[in-house]
Design a protein around this motif. Structure first.
Motif, PDB file in Angstrom:
ATOM      1  N   GLU A  32      68.542   3.952  59.975  1.00  0.00           N
ATOM      2  CA  GLU A  32      68.397   4.947  58.908  1.00  0.00           C
ATOM      3  C   GLU A  32      68.650   4.309  57.544  1.00  0.00           C
ATOM      4  OE1 GLU A  32      70.905   8.771  57.173  1.00  0.00           O
ATOM      5  OE2 GLU A  32      71.004   8.327  59.317  1.00  0.00           O
ATOM      6  N   PHE A  33      69.675   3.465  57.484  1.00  0.00           N
ATOM      7  CA  PHE A  33      70.051   2.753  56.268  1.00  0.00           C
ATOM      8  C   PHE A  33      68.862   1.925  55.763  1.00  0.00           C
ATOM      9  CE2 PHE A  33      73.877   0.031  54.540  1.00  0.00           C
ATOM     10  CZ  PHE A  33      73.296   0.001  53.287  1.00  0.00           C
ATOM     11  N   VAL A  34      68.325   1.072  56.627  1.00  0.00           N
ATOM     12  CA  VAL A  34      67.247   0.176  56.201  1.00  0.00           C
ATOM     13  C   VAL A  34      65.952   0.952  55.941  1.00  0.00           C
ATOM     14  CG1 VAL A  34      66.319  -0.453  58.487  1.00  0.00           C
ATOM     15  CG2 VAL A  34      66.262  -2.111  56.615  1.00  0.00           C
ATOM     16  N   ASP A  35      65.698   2.002  56.743  1.00  0.00           N
ATOM     17  CA  ASP A  35      64.467   2.776  56.568  1.00  0.00           C
ATOM     18  C   ASP A  35      64.436   3.482  55.218  1.00  0.00           C
ATOM     19  OD1 ASP A  35      63.459   1.995  58.972  1.00  0.00           O
ATOM     20  OD2 ASP A  35      63.817   3.881  60.028  1.00  0.00           O
ATOM     21  N   TYR A  36      65.603   3.925  54.738  1.00  0.00           N
ATOM     22  CA  TYR A  36      65.629   4.605  53.437  1.00  0.00           C
ATOM     23  C   TYR A  36      65.100   3.684  52.349  1.00  0.00           C
ATOM     24  CZ  TYR A  36      67.128   6.839  49.167  1.00  0.00           C
ATOM     25  OH  TYR A  36      67.139   7.395  47.908  1.00  0.00           O
ATOM     26  N   PHE A  37      65.580   2.456  52.335  1.00  0.00           N
ATOM     27  CA  PHE A  37      65.156   1.538  51.282  1.00  0.00           C
ATOM     28  C   PHE A  37      63.738   1.017  51.511  1.00  0.00           C
ATOM     29  CE2 PHE A  37      69.644   1.788  50.499  1.00  0.00           C
ATOM     30  CZ  PHE A  37      69.691   1.790  49.113  1.00  0.00           C
ATOM     31  N   LYS A  38      63.297   0.991  52.758  1.00  0.00           N
ATOM     32  CA  LYS A  38      61.891   0.665  53.012  1.00  0.00           C
ATOM     33  C   LYS A  38      60.976   1.772  52.484  1.00  0.00           C
ATOM     34  CE  LYS A  38      62.305  -2.420  56.998  1.00  0.00           C
ATOM     35  NZ  LYS A  38      62.028  -2.608  58.456  1.00  0.00           N
ATOM     36  N   GLN A  39      61.387   3.022  52.662  1.00  0.00           N
ATOM     37  CA  GLN A  39      60.599   4.142  52.129  1.00  0.00           C
ATOM     38  C   GLN A  39      60.554   4.090  50.606  1.00  0.00           C
ATOM     39  OE1 GLN A  39      61.677   8.064  53.766  1.00  0.00           O
ATOM     40  NE2 GLN A  39      62.561   6.971  55.500  1.00  0.00           N
ATOM     41  N   LEU A  40      61.694   3.776  50.022  1.00  0.00           N
ATOM     42  CA  LEU A  40      61.755   3.651  48.570  1.00  0.00           C
ATOM     43  C   LEU A  40      60.834   2.527  48.101  1.00  0.00           C
ATOM     44  CD1 LEU A  40      63.313   4.902  46.162  1.00  0.00           C
ATOM     45  CD2 LEU A  40      64.990   3.067  46.446  1.00  0.00           C
ATOM     46  N   LYS A  41      60.839   1.434  48.858  1.00  0.00           N
ATOM     47  CA  LYS A  41      59.995   0.285  48.526  1.00  0.00           C
ATOM     48  C   LYS A  41      58.523   0.662  48.622  1.00  0.00           C
ATOM     49  CE  LYS A  41      59.452  -4.585  49.850  1.00  0.00           C
ATOM     50  NZ  LYS A  41      60.002  -5.653  50.708  1.00  0.00           N
ATOM     51  N   ALA A  42      58.176   1.448  49.646  1.00  0.00           N
ATOM     52  CA  ALA A  42      56.787   1.867  49.815  1.00  0.00           C
ATOM     53  C   ALA A  42      56.357   2.827  48.707  1.00  0.00           C
ATOM     54  CB  ALA A  42      56.611   2.530  51.182  1.00  0.00           C
TER      55      ALA A  42
ATOM     56  N   GLU B 167      59.786  13.183  43.863  1.00  0.00           N
ATOM     57  CA  GLU B 167      60.363  12.738  45.135  1.00  0.00           C
ATOM     58  C   GLU B 167      61.804  13.205  45.318  1.00  0.00           C
ATOM     59  OE1 GLU B 167      59.480  11.339  47.934  1.00  0.00           O
ATOM     60  OE2 GLU B 167      57.392  11.456  47.299  1.00  0.00           O
ATOM     61  N   GLN B 168      62.047  14.496  45.186  1.00  0.00           N
ATOM     62  CA  GLN B 168      63.410  14.997  45.376  1.00  0.00           C
ATOM     63  C   GLN B 168      63.917  14.754  46.795  1.00  0.00           C
ATOM     64  OE1 GLN B 168      64.340  18.920  44.062  1.00  0.00           O
ATOM     65  NE2 GLN B 168      63.461  18.644  42.034  1.00  0.00           N
ATOM     66  N   GLU B 169      63.051  14.949  47.781  1.00  0.00           N
ATOM     67  CA  GLU B 169      63.480  14.792  49.169  1.00  0.00           C
ATOM     68  C   GLU B 169      63.943  13.368  49.452  1.00  0.00           C
ATOM     69  OE1 GLU B 169      61.743  15.340  53.719  1.00  0.00           O
ATOM     70  OE2 GLU B 169      60.657  16.185  52.019  1.00  0.00           O
ATOM     71  N   LEU B 170      63.206  12.377  48.946  1.00  0.00           N
ATOM     72  CA  LEU B 170      63.589  10.984  49.152  1.00  0.00           C
ATOM     73  C   LEU B 170      64.842  10.627  48.365  1.00  0.00           C
ATOM     74  CD1 LEU B 170      63.001   8.170  50.310  1.00  0.00           C
ATOM     75  CD2 LEU B 170      61.496   7.771  48.334  1.00  0.00           C
ATOM     76  N   LEU B 171      64.883  11.020  47.113  1.00  0.00           N
ATOM     77  CA  LEU B 171      66.016  10.643  46.267  1.00  0.00           C
ATOM     78  C   LEU B 171      67.319  11.289  46.702  1.00  0.00           C
ATOM     79  CD1 LEU B 171      64.383  10.795  42.720  1.00  0.00           C
ATOM     80  CD2 LEU B 171      65.112   8.744  43.945  1.00  0.00           C
ATOM     81  N   PHE B 172      67.253  12.542  47.164  1.00  0.00           N
ATOM     82  CA  PHE B 172      68.482  13.304  47.403  1.00  0.00           C
ATOM     83  C   PHE B 172      68.704  13.652  48.880  1.00  0.00           C
ATOM     84  CE2 PHE B 172      66.887  14.388  43.104  1.00  0.00           C
ATOM     85  CZ  PHE B 172      67.870  13.736  42.378  1.00  0.00           C
ATOM     86  N   SER B 173      68.071  12.930  49.771  1.00  0.00           N
ATOM     87  CA  SER B 173      68.273  13.178  51.203  1.00  0.00           C
ATOM     88  C   SER B 173      69.722  12.889  51.599  1.00  0.00           C
ATOM     89  CB  SER B 173      67.333  12.295  52.021  1.00  0.00           C
ATOM     90  OG  SER B 173      67.573  10.920  51.718  1.00  0.00           O
ATOM     91  N   GLN B 174      70.179  13.623  52.606  1.00  0.00           N
ATOM     92  CA  GLN B 174      71.532  13.418  53.107  1.00  0.00           C
ATOM     93  C   GLN B 174      71.596  12.188  54.012  1.00  0.00           C
ATOM     94  OE1 GLN B 174      74.352  14.991  52.297  1.00  0.00           O
ATOM     95  NE2 GLN B 174      73.297  16.390  50.900  1.00  0.00           N
TER      96      GLN B 174
END
Length: 453
Positions: free
Chosen positions: A425-435, A252-259
């Motif tokens: 964007e802030f909350v969606d990042y951690f929701k994606q991580l949670k998913a 998951e490089q894209e998720l971990l290292f997204s700008q």
């Protein structure tokens, strides 16, 4: 168990926390109190567990109310440490009893393994192994939920049972003897000695004597834990070794290292580190090194934790910069809407933050206190920017040209819509991580890391 001035968060709602700002009695500066409260069912479960202790530790009704009631006024903080310290002692008492139970099971497990290695069928022992795995998982969960370190032997015991259940796949990877490493033998033996020295266990009785003559103790413990931790246990029952070593994040490089909007971060050195650590982790699991050395490879856990924490700092840093520039010119309705959304957004982050890392919680506590009476966020911005930069140095190393690995730029027109879009964007990042990585599994993986440290 961790000290109670630390902010603690349980993903399973056994422990609830809120930020509570109570006016300082000295009128010099605000006092921040952490509203730490275990749920009543969990406290009752812990309180009602019978142990081998000849002097029963019983939490009285007044103490239960303290442990389970949120702080509302300054007076609510009085006597709180005493009640929580007694709860700590009860957890330690239970851990001593569970350690005795585990130690007496080791010879039995060795016999099962010897039988399998001599050609016996796994089906003969599978039902019993499944029960032992269930009990081991319940113990690991109980101590994790109380924010106490379980002890390496509980994790090692649990993982070895998992390995034996999958005997056909793992038969060529069992060490000789399997149960001899320090986590199990020396660690548990020394712990039990300490339990006797502190009078949690009777000094002059052997472990086998305690278990054989008090069989109702272990039966009662596991019956009560099954009844109260069903949801959490069901999730753990199906967990795989790969999940404990964070497999969902390997690719998951894209998720971990997204700008992040409003920032530009150089991640390339960390991306290279991540690829190296993924390969090491795959090899570690392929060679079944986790069977004999469950704490032998935790550098990937540490790297993932650093990346996620750093992303949280950067998001919060950009948010504070936006608010610092925008809020002075904002009408009251817009302010209340955006402020409320910022709090909701921040709450999503805590599921992935270590309860021992209090920096973010300190920043958020002060943000709660500062807003909305004081909208000057310069001090908070300075503190969190320094922390984010330091974290990036830990991840990437020193930049050869001496510059920082990050730039913040939020000079675009800061409309309310743009601000809300950033918070999404802030909350969606951690929701994606949670998913991608169930928080339940993430917190267990981080628990494995904390036990190994």
């Amino acid at each position: 168990m961790t000290t109670h001035n630390c902010i603690v968060l349980s993903l399973y709602f056994i422990l609830s926390i809120k930020f509570m700002m109570v006016e300082s009695t000295k009128k010099i500066s605000p006092s921040y109190y952490v509203n730490q409260a275990f749920t009543l069912p969990y406290v009752n479960t812990v309180n009602n567990l019978i142990t081998y202790n000849e002097r029963e530790i019983k939490i009285i009704e007044k103490e239960i109310i303290t442990i389970t009631t949120p702080i509302r006024t300054y007076n609510d903080t009085k006597g709180r440490n005493t009640a929580f310290d007694k709860f700590d002692k009860k957890i330690e008492d239970i851990k001593c009893t569970c350690s005795v139970i585990v130690k007496t099971k080791l010879a039995y497990l060795s016999n099962i393994l010897e039988g399998l290695q001599s050609g016996g069928s796994i089906e003969v022992a599978k039902d019993k192994l499944t029960v032992l795995k269930e009990e081991a998982g319940l113990m690991v969960l109980m101590f994790q939920l109380s924010q106490a370190k379980a002890g390496k032997w509980f994790w090692s015991y649990y993982l070895k049972i998992m390995a034996i259940i999958e005997y056909e796949s793992n038969r060529n990877f069992f060490g000789d003897p399997l149960f001899a490493e320090d986590e199990l033998q020396s660690g548990i033996t020394n712990f039990i000695k300490n339990c006797k020295d502190n009078k949690y266990l009777p000094r002059n009785r052997t472990e086998s004597d305690l278990v054989l003559k008090n069989s109702n103790v272990s039966i009662g413990i596991f019956q009560k834990l099954r009844a109260t931790m069903t949801i959490a246990y069901n999730a753990m029952h199906s967990i795989s070794i790969e999940y404990l070593y964070l497999k969902p994040l390997w690719d998951e490089q894209e998720l971990l290292f997204s700008q992040i909007t409003g920032s530009a971060v150089e991640w390339r050195p960390t991306i290279k580190r991540h690829a190296v650590e993924v390969n090491k982790t795959k090899e570690y699991i392929k060679n079944r090194q986790w069977i004999s050395k469950p704490f032998g490879h935790l550098s990937y856990h540490k790297l993932i934790k650093q990346i996620i924490v750093t992303k949280a700092y950067i998001f919060l840093w950009v948010m504070l910069v936006i608010f610092d520039e925008k809020i002075p010119n904002m009408d009251e309705i817009s302010f209340n809407t955006i402020y409320a959304q910022s709090i909701n957004t921040i709450n999503t982050v805590f599921e992935f933050m270590s309860y021992t890392d209090t920096f973010l919680y300190d920043i958020v506590s002060e943000y709660h206190w500062t807003m909305p009476e004081d909208t000057n966020l310069g001090n908070l911005i300075a503190r969190i920017s320094e922390k984010a930069k330091d974290n990036l140095v830990e991840l990437n190393g020193r930049n050869s040209n001496g510059s920082d690995w990050i730039r913040i730029n939020v000079n675009d027109e800061l409309s309310n819509d743009r601000t809300m879009k950033f918070l999404k964007e802030f909350v969606d990042y951690f929701k994606q991580l949670k998913a991608k990585l169930n928080p339940f599994y993430y917190v267990l993986a981080m628990n494995l890391l904390s036990e190994g440290n």
